[in-house]
Scaffold this active site. Structure first.
Site, short mmCIF file in Angstrom:
data_model
loop_
_atom_site.label_atom_id
_atom_site.label_comp_id
_atom_site.label_asym_id
_atom_site.label_seq_id
_atom_site.Cartn_x
_atom_site.Cartn_y
_atom_site.Cartn_z
CG HIS A 78 20.07 57.28 96.36
ND1 HIS A 78 21.33 56.72 96.44
CD2 HIS A 78 19.30 56.59 97.23
CE1 HIS A 78 21.31 55.73 97.33
NE2 HIS A 78 20.10 55.63 97.83
CB CYS B 202 26.99 59.07 98.20
SG CYS B 202 26.32 59.33 96.60
C1 CIR Z 1 24.54 51.82 96.52
O1 CIR Z 1 24.07 51.29 95.51
O2 CIR Z 1 23.89 51.92 97.56
C2 CIR Z 1 25.95 52.34 96.47
N1 CIR Z 1 26.72 51.53 95.59
C3 CIR Z 1 25.97 53.79 96.02
C4 CIR Z 1 25.29 54.70 97.00
C5 CIR Z 1 25.25 56.10 96.53
N2 CIR Z 1 24.69 56.94 97.52
C6 CIR Z 1 23.97 58.00 97.26
O3 CIR Z 1 23.62 58.28 96.10
N3 CIR Z 1 23.57 58.71 98.29
#
Ligand code: CIR
Length: 257
Positions: free
Chosen positions: A165, A252
Site C-alpha cells: 500500500h 492500518c
Molecule cells: C493485507 O494484505 O491486506 C493485510 N494482511 C495487511 C493490510 C495492511 N493494511 C494497510 O497497509 N493499510
C-alpha cells in the site's frame, strides 16, 4: 487537523491466516497480538481521541486492519471496495459503524469495477494521494477523486511498484514533514515536502502515525524514532511486530478522524 475519534477492530484468532508477503516471519501469535492491540489503544487514548473498539470478525482474518475498507475525510466517509478478494466483505462489516458517525448525505461508495483500499490513501490537508497498487485500480482512483472533488477536496494518483500500500512506504506527519522510504524517496510527487529518509533496514518504520501532535512510532526502529524526535514531536512507541508478520502496521490498525 485535529482528530476526535478513532475506530479499531480487535484481531481474531484467524489473524494467523492473514494475507502475507513475508511467511518467513512466521504466523502472528494471537495472545501477543491482543496485547499489542491493547497497547496501541492506550497510546491513541493518550493522544486525546475517543476510541471505538469493534469486536473481532473471525471470518475476515485481516479485518483488524480497519483502515482499508473505509476512508474518512473532514467532509464525509467513503466506503471502499477492497481489491483483495478475502477482504472485500469487510466493507459491509464496517458500514454500520461508519453510519453511527455519518448520515446518508455524507457517505459515498467505491463501486465495481473500481477497487480501492484505504492503505493506499494518504491525507495531506485537503489533498489525498492515492496509490495505484495491486489492490487499488485506475477506476477506483477515478471514482475516489470524483467524490473528493464533489466535496471541494482533491486527489492525485501515485504509482507504486514494490510495496503493498502507499502508506507502507510513505507517511505524512503534518507541518510539511513526510517519512519516505524505498521507491518513494525520489518520487517527484513528494519533492516539495520536508522529507525524512528512512533507511532500507528500517523501512517498516516508515509507517508512523501523527495523532494530534504526537507521533506514534513502531518499536524497534531507532533511526526513525530519533528522526521523528529531532523534528520536535513528542513520541509514543508501540510494538506492532505481530501485525508486521501479516504486512500490517500502525496506520492500518485504525481509522482516525
Ligand atoms: C493485507 O494484505 O491486506 C493485510 N494482511 C495487511 C493490510 C495492511 N493494511 C494497510 O497497509 N493499510
Amino acid at each position: 487537523t485535529k482528530f476526535s475519534n478513532v475506530i479499531v477492530r480487535k484481531p481474531g484468532r484467524s489473524l494467523a491466516n492473514g494475507i502475507t508477503s513475508a511467511p518467513e516471519l512466521g504466523q502472528p501469535i494471537y495472545e501477543r497480538a491482543i496485547e499489542e492491540h491493547d497497547d496501541y489503544i492506550a497510546a491513541l487514548k493518550q493522544c486525546g481521541v475517543e476510541v471505538t473498539e469493534l469486536p473481532a470478525l473471525e471470518e475476515y482474518p485481516d479485518s483488524c486492519f480497519v483502515e482499508d475498507p473505509a476512508v474518512i475525510t473532514r467532509m464525509g466517509a467513503i466506503i471502499t471496495n477492497p481489491g483483495a478478494g478475502t477482504r472485500n466483505g469487510e466493507k459491509t462489516a464496517i458500514e454500520p459503524t461508519i453510519r453511527e458517525f455519518f448520515d446518508d448525505e455524507h457517505i459515498r461508495y467505491i463501486e465495481e469495477p473500481g477497487t480501492l483500499e484505504g492503505g493506499d490513501v494518504m491525507m495531506v490537508g485537503d489533498h489525498f494521494y492515492v496509490g495505484r497498487s495491486a489492490r487499488t485500480n485506475e477506476e477506483g482512483i477515478r471514482q475516489f477523486i470524483e467524490i473528493l472533488e464533489g466535496w471541494g477536496l482533491e486527489g492525485s494518483e501515485v504509482t507504486l511498484e514494490k510495496v503493498l500500500h502507499l502508506k507502507t512506504g510513505v507517511n505524512y506527519l503534518e507541518d510539511g514533514n513526510m517519512l519516505v522510504s524505498g521507491e518513494f524517496i525520489d518520487k517527484p510527487d513528494f519533492a516539495d515536502y520536508n522529507k525524512v529518509v528512512v533507511p532500507e533496514e528500517e523501512a517498516y518504520g516508515a509507517n508512523c502515525i501523527w495523532v494530534n501532535g504526537t507521533v506514534i512510532v513502531p518499536e524497534g526502529y531507532p533511526t526513525v524514532l530519533a528522526a521523528v524526535q529531532k523534528l520536535g514531536y513528542p513520541t509514543l512507541v508501540v510494538d506492532t511486530s505481530e501485525y508486521r508478520k501479516v504486512d500490517g502496521g500502525l496506520s492500518c490498525l485504525s481509522l482516525r478522524f
